[in-house]
Design a protein around this motif. Structure first.
Motif, PDB file in Angstrom:
ATOM      1  N   GLN A 243      54.684 -13.381 -10.332  1.00  9.62           N
ATOM      2  CA  GLN A 243      53.864 -13.906 -11.413  1.00  9.62           C
ATOM      3  C   GLN A 243      52.381 -13.710 -11.096  1.00  9.62           C
ATOM      4  N   HIS A 273      52.870  -5.420  -9.692  1.00 10.56           N
ATOM      5  CA  HIS A 273      54.038  -5.564 -10.566  1.00 10.56           C
ATOM      6  C   HIS A 273      54.170  -7.042 -10.908  1.00 10.56           C
ATOM      7  N   GLY A 274      53.746  -7.410 -12.102  1.00 10.17           N
ATOM      8  CA  GLY A 274      53.783  -8.818 -12.487  1.00 10.17           C
ATOM      9  C   GLY A 274      53.279  -9.003 -13.900  1.00 10.17           C
ATOM     10  N   ALA A 275      53.455 -10.220 -14.400  1.00 12.42           N
ATOM     11  CA  ALA A 275      53.105 -10.486 -15.796  1.00 12.42           C
ATOM     12  C   ALA A 275      52.495 -11.869 -15.930  1.00 12.42           C
ATOM     13  N   ASN A 276      52.121 -12.195 -17.157  1.00 16.04           N
ATOM     14  CA  ASN A 276      51.636 -13.518 -17.576  1.00 16.04           C
ATOM     15  C   ASN A 276      50.153 -13.754 -17.312  1.00 16.04           C
ATOM     16  N   PRO A 304      55.534  -6.409 -15.980  1.00 13.90           N
ATOM     17  CA  PRO A 304      56.741  -7.035 -15.433  1.00 13.90           C
ATOM     18  C   PRO A 304      57.777  -6.029 -14.959  1.00 13.90           C
TER      19      PRO A 304
END
Length: 414
Positions: A243, A273-276, A304
């Motif tokens: 995250q 590599h992640g989201a939000n 993501p």
């Protein structure tokens, strides 16, 4: 091997919520099913149910969604009593599990523990602890909300200082309310010694907490994509997974690269590599976006990822960086790095420091300190053999099969 009737309860289904606890619970469910046990997975869901029903089927008959929510985020209480005292009770009576293994009470209501004991007085109740929510009102992070300083020990007075709108008496009653629910648990599982000690300090008897790491599936032979040292990239390839929020330390990682002189920085590439990010506070978004602009050509934001993609993504990494500014518990992403023989650079606290041993299977730096992380990067450039040394020091993480056997043995203990 005796076949058992097991109910696993989680606060989300990994098809929808891809947190470490949800994944750990679901992988354990799948392993029990493979072993031939009569197992049901019950995951809380915020999705609207059909016709107002409390439960629905997710993928197959023994994967259920529990459509409910907690109403009191301070006490983790569910005052929609019909969902617990009626529907959940009826489900428990129908399933009649010998073991009910909780991986959380969050979003369902801590009263679910009490209802299981009331409805199934002979069942074994096991609870895997995943963070510090029961102890800490600050999202279970044990970080002081205003200063972001690490909190070493909770108390009603200390918690009141963080949340002055709540009195010390409020926090005392919160603790008593949660401990009352916890009192029906036969055994607790902690994925790390560090987390166990936090709950012992909070008041749970040490003898009731067993340390069992969350296991992960072994890589299939065709999925083993460990890095070939003879064909390594001319650049040091860093990777961040997880995250993107204020507590995971991505801004610390970016600051370390911004502070690096341009000539040295040309030796690195970072894949995120992640989201939000878009859901974070505006000042944090601005800080990250500004750093990304300054680091264009060095840092790449990929969005993501699915868990099954990790082996392939890690094949393009020399080092995984885990720069969290909170204690963490037992980051499963570290185990996934070690499964792919990728050494880890991590903050030197909590469950991260328990897994990552400096100059053995990775490197550690002073938590929240970009200059300390910068010195770590400089040491990698100065000592090209460091990567080979740390990679050689990696031992395989516990498999889901091994973890399942340890949990099953715990179920059988008196």
């Amino acid at each position: 091997m005796d076949k058992k009737k097991i109910l696993i309860i989680a606060h989300g289904h990994p098809d929808v919520h891809k947190g470490g606890a949800e994944i750990a619970a679901y992988q354990l469910f799948n392993e029990y099913e493979t072993l031939g046990h009569d197992v049901t997975f019950l995951a809380r869901s915020e999705e609207a149910p059909h016709g107002g029903a409390a439960f629905s089927v997710r993928n197959k008959a023994n994967e259920l969604l529990f459509h409910t929510r907690q109403d009191d985020d301070f006490l983790f209480s569910n005052i929609r009593t019909r969902y617990i005292w009626s529907e959940l009770r009826d489900l428990l009576k129908r399933l009649q599990p010998e073991v009910v293994h909780f991986h959380h009470f969050f979003l369902m209501g801590v009263e679910t523990l009490l209802e299981v004991r009331k409805t199934l007085p002979e069942a074994k109740i096991v609870f895997t602890l995943h963070e510090y929510l029961a102890i800490c009102h600050a999202n279970g992070l044990m970080l002081k909300p205003h200063s972001q300083k690490l909190c070493a020990k909770s108390s009603p007075r200390n918690c009141h200082n963080c949340f002055p709108e709540k009195s010390p008496a409020d926090f005392f009653m919160r603790e008593m309310y949660i401990k009352r629910a916890f009192s029906v648990v036969d055994r607790f599982v902690s994925p790390s010694e560090f987390l166990k000690q936090r709950y012992v300090d909070w008041g749970i008897d040490s003898s009731l907490i067993e340390v069992i790491e969350n296991g992960i599936p072994l890589l299939s032979q065709h999925a083993d994509m460990s890095i070939d040292e003879t064909a390594s990239s001319p650049k040091v390839r860093l990777a961040y997974f997880g995250q993107i929020n204020c507590f995971k330390g991505l801004d610390v990682l970016l600051d370390a690269l911004v502070l690096m002189d341009k000539e040295a920085r040309q030796n690195f590439v970072l894949n995120i590599h992640g989201a939000n990010l878009e859901y974070q506070p505006a000042d944090f978004q601005e800080k990250v976006s500004s750093a990304l602009k300054r680091l264009k050509g060095t840092v790449f934001l990929h969005g993501p990822y699915e868990n099954r993609e990790l082996p392939e993504l890690l094949a393009d990494a020399d080092w995984m960086v885990v720069p969290s500014i909170w204690w963490e518990n037992s980051p499963i992403v570290i185990q996934e790095a070690f499964r792919s023989k990728v050494p880890v650079i991590a903050s030197n606290i909590g469950g991260m420091a328990e897994k990552v041993k400096h100059n053995v299977n990775g490197l550690t730096f002073s938590v929240g300190k970009p200059l300390s992380l910068l010195e770590t990067f400089r040491s990698i450039l100065a000592n090209p053999e460091l990567h080979k040394t740390c990679k050689a020091g990696i031992t395989p993480p516990i498999s889901i099969s091994e973890s399942a056997q340890l949990n099953l043995a715990l179920y059988n203990q008196q």
